[in-house]
Design an enzyme around this catalytic site. Structure first.
Site, mmCIF file in Angstrom:
data_model
loop_
_atom_site.group_PDB
_atom_site.id
_atom_site.type_symbol
_atom_site.label_atom_id
_atom_site.label_comp_id
_atom_site.label_asym_id
_atom_site.label_seq_id
_atom_site.Cartn_x
_atom_site.Cartn_y
_atom_site.Cartn_z
ATOM 1 N N ASP A 134 0.811 -1.244 -0.008
ATOM 2 C CA ASP A 134 -0.015 -0.084 -0.063
ATOM 3 C C ASP A 134 0.619 1.130 -0.095
ATOM 4 O O ASP A 134 0.529 2.218 -0.168
ATOM 5 C CB ASP A 134 -0.968 0.013 1.219
ATOM 6 C CG ASP A 134 -2.023 -1.146 1.088
ATOM 7 O OD1 ASP A 134 -2.421 -1.326 -0.231
ATOM 8 O OD2 ASP A 134 -2.479 -1.593 2.032
ATOM 9 N N TYR B 187 -10.035 -0.814 2.899
ATOM 10 C CA TYR B 187 -9.262 -0.973 4.099
ATOM 11 C C TYR B 187 -9.054 0.555 4.885
ATOM 12 O O TYR B 187 -8.569 1.319 4.074
ATOM 13 C CB TYR B 187 -8.129 -1.594 4.290
ATOM 14 C CG TYR B 187 -8.156 -3.059 4.845
ATOM 15 C CD1 TYR B 187 -8.658 -4.202 4.205
ATOM 16 C CD2 TYR B 187 -8.168 -2.963 6.381
ATOM 17 C CE1 TYR B 187 -8.802 -5.354 4.912
ATOM 18 C CE2 TYR B 187 -8.389 -4.254 6.921
ATOM 19 C CZ TYR B 187 -8.792 -5.319 6.330
ATOM 20 O OH TYR B 187 -8.805 -6.553 6.999
#
Ligand SMILES: *[C@@H]1O[C@H](CO)[C@@H](O)[C@H](O)[C@H]1NC(C)=O
Ligand SMILES: *[C@@H]1O[C@H](CO)[C@@H](O)[C@H](O)[C@H]1NC(C)=O
Length: 711
Positions: A354, A442
């Site tokens: 990420d 998320y």
């Protein structure tokens, strides 16, 4: 959903709006999301004033808006690009930090070390890593890594998400599944590297779509098995994989988590309002936009597009001598690795990184006052750069606040046995610097919590929405006995797939100076000699100083307990112990994939929980400088294999905080936060308990506020 209800939805959900601007295609709007550089200059919003100063006042201050503008102009007119400046695409533009020695020798009020920007740009299909001297305008080129691509731009994500619609076969498949193309929302999924020939030639992304019909929580309505491989440079559809046509789209009922939509769902357990009162205001100060001072601590705090939140030059005042002592030169999340545990066609590649692929800071949204952070919080903006090189402000990206959770700093009371009436207790108050990134579904909450006893606690909370898989099953009794389902049935037709989260922190500790050593303090059973004692065994601590990197590759084990100290061997306490800080793991998880599995080669920085390397300016990103689609040749694991000396040197400790996640029904439709942490804790750093002189709470200092009676 028609256009007016869409607007309604957007109006209610600012955070999601920003996310959508970044990652989704909203096809029912009369004009689809524009993808031209002009649009990006105002994405997510026009440059607005920020609470950050427009001139830097500390060597580590991030680039200011005028500095970004200047760096952009220098590059646009540079001979490399001036033939066609409109083709110059900025993947990143941020401070190229000055040498550590010049930062450490700088003091407030003196001129700043030379300001440089480092940029990664794309120009006509070529990538350039550049360093720009902002005072002279000189540009120098740096070598590119052996493989991989830089962090995606927001434009990459937005444009690739709408690319599948150019393909008639895609539209047909969507319609055949009973989804209107106007109800699609699509996500760009980084595709990793698996050794396919095409991966050597093209920058690729996989796009998967969901139905937004009837819910804001489209993540719960996957169009399972439909995966579109898109060329990130040309936005061409390269390949469509269309399996799972028989898998129904899960229903929308009960998936909306927003307050207005969800509050009728069950009885709820509403509490009375709560707030922390600080009758005299907070005890911390933020100076010149970035320097935080609180209870003996001082540190520099900033937002970074890739790392999210960066803490630098953390020093603590010695409570006895009043001397300012260094603890941490720099700390931040260097990379995240999130492999999903489903090897099937539509899932095997979901092995996100990420920070390097999406930008952990780029995905951090504005914090929500009174909910993300309490009253009296200070909010700090991030200043980032769009694909056209123009700056934009990510408002309220970080907050700083004092936390009091009713915990105890230390206590002792005497029992009647001694006849002494002693009741000494100190309340525990801490200072938190927080950010929250929403990487598509998320949400990661990252806290740096400074304590008065010298501890720095780094905490990661996971919340948000699961990445789920559409399934033909509505009850576990229908599961086939032989075939793996890769997760938990969370609701009818929805499987929460098992996955891991790893967050690797780069911690450049400077315990009382830059020359430090890493010491493993082994706690092991010692058997007594026969006849020596009624006891047969006891535990003994033995110190091992790690001389080289391989001696500092640590796998944690409950049955081989160690403490992990970073010490300054040239400085000792009054009684002769080396001063140190230890890294104290809490609940964590180890990477269990085959080390030769392609994602694990790229994520090899998670092969150990702790690594220690000699500090090097080029060893900053644990997965490599260019993470996207790389082959894993430039990871922390590769650097550490060189086995360089680390004793009495400027060293960096890397700690990976891990989570295994087997989803459960309570994670549906939005997950209650799960957190874990690790501590950096003083060990023989202070001469004694550093909060001996902290004051107890007194009734007179804490006026009770009551609601005013109705007049
Ligand atoms: C697919 O559907 C979208 C939305 O309805 C439409 O804009 C697009 O032109 C279609 N693509 C093709 C190739 O027909
Ligand atoms: C660090 O140690 C080296 C020898 O290993 C020495 O040359 C250097 O002066 C030391 N630096 C400091 C700041 O003490």
């Amino acid at each position: 959903m028609n256009f007016s209800s869409l607007s309604h939805f957007l109006f209610f959900s600012l955070c999601l709006l920003l996310l959508l601007l970044f990652t989704l295609s909203w096809l029912q709007t009369p004009t689809p999301l524009p993808t031209s550089p002009d649009h990006l200059s105002t994405n997510p919003k026009p440059i607005r004033s920020s609470n950050l100063p427009s001139t830097p006042s500390h060597p580590l201050d991030p680039l200011t808006i005028p500095e970004i503008t200047a760096a952009r102009s220098i590059l646009l007119s540079h001979p490399l690009f001036s033939s066609s400046p409109s083709h110059l695409i900025f993947h990143s533009l941020s401070l190229d930090p000055p040498d550590k020695s010049s930062v450490l020798s700088w003091s407030s009020g003196r001129p700043l070390p030379r300001r440089r920007a480092s940029a990664v740009v794309r120009f006509k299909g070529e990538y350039h890593s550049l360093s720009i001297d902002l005072s002279t305008g000189t540009v120098s080129s740096l070598p590119n890594p052996a493989s991989g691509y830089p962090t995606m731009t927001i434009e990459d994500m937005t444009a690739s998400a709408s690319a599948p619609l150019s393909d008639p076969a895609f539209n047909r498949s969507v319609i055949a599944r009973g989804v209107r193309t106007s109800d699609l929302s699509c996500l760009p999924v980084s595709s990793g590297w698996f050794g396919r020939e095409i991966e050597n030639r093209r920058r690729l992304i996989k796009v998967q779509c969901y139905s937004i019909e009837g819910t804001a929580n489209f993540y719960m309505r996957p169009i399972e098995g439909l995966t579109v491989l898109v060329d990130l440079d040309t936005k061409e559809v390269v390949e469509i994989t269309d399996n799972g046509r028989d898998i129904p789209i899960p229903k929308s009922a009960g998936t909306d988590y927003r307050f207005e939509a969800a509050k009728g769902n069950d009885k709820g357990r509403l509490l009375h309002p709560i707030s922390i009162e600080q009758p005299e205001g907070p005890s911390f100060q933020v100076v010149d936009g970035h320097r935080v001072k609180w209870a003996g601590w001082e540190f520099h705090l900033k937002a970074d597009s890739r790392a999210g939140l960066v803490v630098s030059e953390a020093t603590v005042e010695d409570p006895i001598t009043g001397e300012r002592r260094s603890v941490l030169y720099e700390g931040y999340a260097s990379e995240l690795f999130v492999p999903y545990m489903d090897p099937t066609d539509a899932w095997y590649f979901k092995t996100y990184m990420d920070a390097g692929e999406y930008g952990f800071g780029l995905q951090a949204m504005p914090l929500v006052p009174l909910n993300d952070c309490p009253r009296n919080a200070y909010y700090m903006d991030g200043i980032f750069v769009a694909a056209d090189g123009r700056p934009y402000v990510r408002e309220n990206m970080i907050c700083v606040y004092e936390s009091y959770a009713g915990d105890i700093g230390w206590r002792h009371s005497e029992s009647p046995i001694t006849g002494m009436e002693i009741r000494e207790v100190r309340p525990k108050v801490t200072l938190v610097a927080r950010m929250a990134a929403s990487v598509a579904n998320y949400d990661y909450i990252v806290d740096w919590e400074f304590q008065t006893d010298g501890i720095i606690r780094v905490k990661v909370g996971l919340s948000g929405i699961l990445m789920v898989k559409g399934s033909p099953y509505t009850h576990v009794k229908q599961f086939p006995s032989k075939q793996d389902t890769y997760g938990t049935l969370l609701s009818e037709n929805i499987i929460g797939v098992i996955h891991d989260h790893f967050i690797t922190f780069r911690l450049d500790l400077d315990v009382d100076g830059t020359n430090n050593s890493f010491v493993k303090v082994e706690l092991a059973r010692q058997n007594t000699e026969s006849g020596e004692s009624p006891r047969r065994s006891y535990l003994k601590a033995t110190r091992h100083v790690a001389r080289t990197e391989k001696e500092a590759q640590i796998k944690l084990s409950l049955y081989k307990p160690h403490e992990f100290h970073v010490i300054n061997s040239e400085k000792t306490t009054r009684v002769g112990n080396p001063v140190g800080y230890k890294v104290v793991p809490a609940g964590t998880a180890a990477a269990l994939l085959d080390v030769n599995d392609p994602p694990q080669i790229r994520g090899a920085f998670t092969n150990n929980q702790i690594w220690v390397t000699p500090r090097h300016n080029n060893e900053v990103w644990a997965g490599g400088l260019f993470v996207y689609q790389n082959k894993g040749e430039d990871t922390l694991a590769v650097w550490s294999e060189r086995n360089r000396p680390i004793e009495n040197k400027d060293i960096v400790l890397w700690y990976t905080l891990g989570f295994h996640h087997i989803p459960c029904q309570e994670d549906f439709p939005v997950m209650p936060t799960v957190s874990s942490s690790f501590d950096l804790k003083p060990v023989n750093f202070f001469e004694r308990n550093p909060i001996l002189n902290s004051a107890p709470n007194m009734e007179k200092d804490l006026p009770v506020c009551t609601a005013a009676a109705a007049a």
